[in-house]
Design an enzyme around this catalytic site. Structure first.
Site, PDB file in Angstrom:
ATOM      1  N   HIS A 459      -8.771 -21.522 -16.136  1.00 13.34           N
ATOM      2  CA  HIS A 459      -7.355 -21.342 -15.812  1.00 13.34           C
ATOM      3  C   HIS A 459      -7.019 -19.868 -15.631  1.00 13.34           C
ATOM      4  CE1 HIS A 459      -3.075 -20.756 -16.927  1.00 13.34           C
ATOM      5  NE2 HIS A 459      -2.903 -21.837 -16.185  1.00 13.34           N
ATOM      6  N   CYS A 835      14.966   0.136   8.561  1.00 11.82           N
ATOM      7  CA  CYS A 835      14.291   0.784   7.440  1.00 11.82           C
ATOM      8  C   CYS A 835      14.893   0.240   6.144  1.00 11.82           C
ATOM      9  CB  CYS A 835      14.427   2.302   7.514  1.00 11.82           C
ATOM     10  SG  CYS A 835      16.124   2.890   7.603  1.00 11.82           S
TER      11      CYS A 835
END
Length: 878
Positions: A459, A835
């Site tokens: 896991h 931006c």
């Protein structure tokens, strides 16, 4: 009601691989493997429709579901030749979840279902191995107890360990039949203690197990996993019910997990692990350290089970060629007969994803476009992992399995709770015996993960690779006491809070902070990014102000600088005193004097930046932030400023008080500064254009300048600033006898600018959408303060996502669309860019592509992500 049950097995299947939304990922895979005539245990899939019905009808089943279920069991009895609940030839079942999107380890599984005393005796008679039958019964009681009855798993573990200690047994394989019987009796007692009964009826076990799997869809760990991975809750889970095949039937039986290529590197060879005399949960849970499938030693499957290994290799090749992607295969071997339990597209590191995509293009299995669509843009963050500098002659304190690449340094913590608590102020390394799905939050906030047990497919390993976090597993030469919060390596004792470093690429663990090296791109990474650039129409630039930023940007493939925030250059310790003098100066003469001192310093900054970028575009934004960001706050700084201006401290304090703003982000900043204090912008213009001229004259560098005005709200501001800017440029052109070439643009970061863009566009060459401020001013929310209520808004689904991370297309996006349409209507040649944080966000980049922007500009370390996302947007939308 739609069909709820689909069969699969040796006689073919009702479904196929295209039915993931109905059968779940696992069920669709089982159906497809049936159609491919691969050896899989017979069974059936209960569709996701049942899950959705269950949650919309007070956790009840549809009217005829129990009858349909019994019919399905009867069909399974016919194909297997065994009877469910029989006391002579019993059929045992596995009940597994299966979401439409892979969620490894997040939901529940029950094995050996149908067990009771009589069935256990019948199993002993049919196989002749009482220990195997008792072991299967023990496993069922534990798994059913924890999953269906919600009995804490550590209570079963305590009983198990108590009996082993009392019998002086250290290995599970040494447990006797008599001891297993005692453990089973205690497990039964635990069932009765918690539920007042022992459920022996197989059909009652089956129905309750189905409900438990359905409930696990909304378990805390599953909800958290979906939230982290942006998986919709509306999908629901399917349920796969299969005849049990047993990997714990002795030395000729085994269980394992195989990958058709390495999930860490992408190397083209079978990779995986297996355990002899074990069941699937043993290998996934990490409670035993497995052996490799392929290796040069005698412990590998290749050496121990050569015929099974050969068959597995052939099946792996067939599955990969069928699905045209790397596969993650779960299998069981029962008495030397191989069964495939599951195949799915394998999770992989970013570097493995890139290497596999490139390999498959070269093998002519997939196209460049398909290869690009297989790359998760966000996963490219993993390419930026640091690694340890081993040239320094370092000595590790321990070594385990290299489960997920990258190096991480942080304080050792021993619980997910402590990881969450301490991660606010420290980088943390989560140290555990082994991780479980309940640890998901702690793993998410940790810089790295270290487990004592478990292998490369445990896991911890699978989740860490998916998260892009360094992980080391199976460190058998370490011991841990989670209660006392100490980790021991020989004579070395590590306590909570001690700094350790782990290397997920080599498996080494170090005491203290180790020297790290920044990574470089592989040739495969460069190649796939080149493919992205060939395909995409949206160019990718960088937000950069320093030479280092510019160099990193070029290394990552930036096609220019889309945002140079000129004020960042002012925060240098040599410049900030001069900036303060310029701001605080009580008269124009002293202000001009400070400005003249700043001029040569700013000019050198611009020269250095242009020198790196050469002929690539550099978009410089004139001074933008509010002045309070530059003002002194400490008494020492105030005194130093008073001395430099030759003014009394009291006058400095008066000036500071006079300049105080209640809401500086909406106050005297941006173009308002340039209009009210023109000498600041005049100095910046002179510094920029003088730098350009000197580079042209002395170094033969031809700069590609874009000059941008910030925080414009109406065309009047543009006209005033243009007049001031061109006045300075004309004077410089006369001084240097040189004609400057550049583009003049503006930020569109206020709603009024977006709405008034038709007039503004006539005055400029380009727009750059400043989405950070445009989001702030559209929502009326400060980006710095949203954290105080954003989690609640997300939890209550008021917001689908953080609007400062993923662009709000309905509100902010509509303003952008209005601005570009109105702007283009008055200036057909208008260039468009964006931006801000959104320019590096894949979902937002897709929107910018649809809006036909010319470029996006993001932080240097988001450039590879933006390049892939830009290409994917082009592939999806043309």
């Amino acid at each position: 009601m739609k069909k709820l049950i689909y069969y699969f097995g040796s006689n073919g299947s009702d479904g196929n691989a295209s039915m993931k939304n109905v059968l779940g990922n696992k069920g669709a895979g089982l159906a497809e493997m049936s159609n491919l005539k691969l050896p899989i245990p017979d069974g059936f899939t209960i569709t996701t429709e049942l899950c959705n019905y269950f949650y919309t009808h007070n956790n009840n089943f549809p009217k005829n579901f129990q009858n349909d279920l019994k019919k399905a069991i009867t069909e399974l009895e016919i194909t297997t030749g065994k009877i469910f609940g029989s006391t002579s030839n019993p059929l045992l079942l596995s009940v597994r979840s299966g979401s439409t999107v892979s969620m490894p380890g997040m939901m529940d599984t029950i094995l050996n279902l149908g067990m009771n005393n009589e069935v256990c005796n019948a199993l002993t008679d049919s196989c002749g191995d009482k220990r195997f039958a008792l072991d299967s019964y023990k496993r069922f009681l534990e798994m059913y107890g924890t999953t269906v009855l919600s009995i804490p798993s550590d209570l079963f573990e305590q009983i198990y360990e108590k009996h082993k200690i009392q019998a002086d047994i250290h290995k599970d394989s040494d447990i006797t039949v008599e001891l297993l019987e005692k453990i089973i009796d205690d497990f039964k007692w635990l069932h009765i203690k918690y539920t007042k009964q022992l459920i022996n009826d197989p059909y009652e076990q089956l129905e309750s197990a189905i409900k438990a799997v359905l409930h696990s869809w909304m378990s805390n760990r599953a909800v958290i996993y979906r939230k982290i991975n942006n998986i919709s809750e509306g999908f629901g889970t399917a349920i796969n019910i299969q005849a049990m095949v047993f990997g714990n039937l002795g030395k000729t039986s085994a269980t394992g997990v195989a990958f058709t290529r390495s999930p860490s590197t992408g190397e083209k060879k079978l990779f995986g692990e297996f355990l002899i005399n074990a069941q699937g949960e043993d290998i996934v849970s990490g409670t035993r350290t497995p052996m490799p499938i392929i290796a040069n030693d005698s412990n590998s499957m290749q050496a121990m089970m050569p015929e099974v290994f050969k068959e597995l290799s052939q099946i792996a090749k067939k599955l990969e060629e069928h699905y045209l992607d790397m596969q993650d295969i779960e299998f069981t071997i029962e008495n030397n007969k191989l069964y495939i339990l599951q195949t799915r597209t394998a999770k992989r590191t970013a570097i493995a994803a890139i290497n596999i995509a490139v390999q498959m293009v070269e093998e002519k299995l997939i196209s460049k476009e398909q290869a690009l669509m297989r790359i998760d843009p966000e996963s490219l963050n993993q390419l930026l992992h640091t690694r340890i500098d081993y040239s320094k002659g370092l000595t590790s304190i321990a070594e385990g399995l290299p489960a997920s690449p990258g190096a991480a340094t942080g304080i050792a913590v021993f619980s997910p709770y402590d990881a969450e608590k301490l991660s606010h102020h420290h980088k943390v390394i989560l140290v555990r015996h082994d991780t479980s799905p309940e640890d998901i939050n702690g793993m998410h906030v940790s810089s790295g993960i270290l487990t004592i047990r478990g292998g490369m497919t445990s896991h911890a390993a699978v989740v860490a690779r998916g998260m892009g976090k360094p992980c080391v597993c199976g460190t058998s030469n370490l011991s841990i006491d989670e209660k006392k919060q100490i980790l021991t390596a020989g004579d070395i004792v590590i306590k909570q809070g001690d700094i350790i470093t782990i290397d997920g690429g080599s498996g080494k663990i170090f005491l203290g902070e180790m020297p790290l090296i920044q990574p470089t791109f592989s040739e495969e990474s460069k190649l796939i990014l080149d493919w992205a650039d060939e395909i995409s129409s949206l160019k990718v630039r960088a937000n950069a102000e320093t030479v280092n930023d510019a160099l990193v940007s070029i290394k990552f493939g930036a096609q220019g600088i889309g945002l140079c925030r000129s004020e960042h250059m002012f925060f240098d310790k040599n410049k900030i005193p001069l900036v303060r003098e310029m701001i605080i100066a009580p008269d124009i003469e002293r202000r001009k004097l400070a400005v003249q001192k700043l001029l040569p310093l700013q000019m050198e900054d611009f020269k250095a930046l242009f020198r790196v970028m050469k002929d690539k575009p550099v978009n410089i934004r004139l001074l933008d932030p509010p002045l309070h960001e530059f003002l002194p706050t400490t008494e020492e700084d105030k005194k130093n400023l008073a001395n430099s201006l030759n003014l009394p401290l009291s006058m400095i304090n008066q000036r500071l008080h006079a300049m105080h703003e209640v809401n500086p982000m909406l106050g005297h900043r941006g173009c308002r500064l340039g209009i009210c204090s023109p000498e600041i912008y005049q100095m910046q213009i002179e510094a920029i254009f003088t730098a350009i001229f000197e580079l042209h004259k002395k170094e033969h560098i031809e700069c590609n300048l874009e000059l941008m005005m910030p925080l414009i709200s109406n065309v009047g501001e543009i006209k005033k600033l243009k007049m001031d800017i061109y006045e300075v440029i004309e004077e410089l052109e006369q001084r240097y006898r040189y004609k400057f070439s550049f583009m003049l643009g503006t930020m569109i970061e206020l709603p009024r600018a977006a709405l008034g863009s038709k007039k503004i566009a006539k005055e400029v060459d380009y727009f750059s959408f400043g989405t950070n401020d445009l989001t702030q001013t559209t929502y009326g929310i400060s980006r710095d303060d949203i954290a105080s209520f954003l989690p609640y808004y997300l939890e209550e689904k008021i917001f689908e996502s953080d609007p400062f991370t993923t662009l709000d297309e309905e509100g902010v996006g509509e303003l952008i669309e209005i601005a570009l349409k109105r702007g283009k209507s008055s200036n057909a040649n208008l260039k468009l860019g964006a931006c801000g944080e959104h320019a590096g966000n894949p979902a937002s980049i897709e929107f910018f592509h649809r809006m036909n922007l010319n470029y996006v500009s993001c932080s240097p370390y988001r450039i590879p992500i933006a390049r892939i996302a830009s290409a994917q947007a082009k592939i999806k939308h043309g």
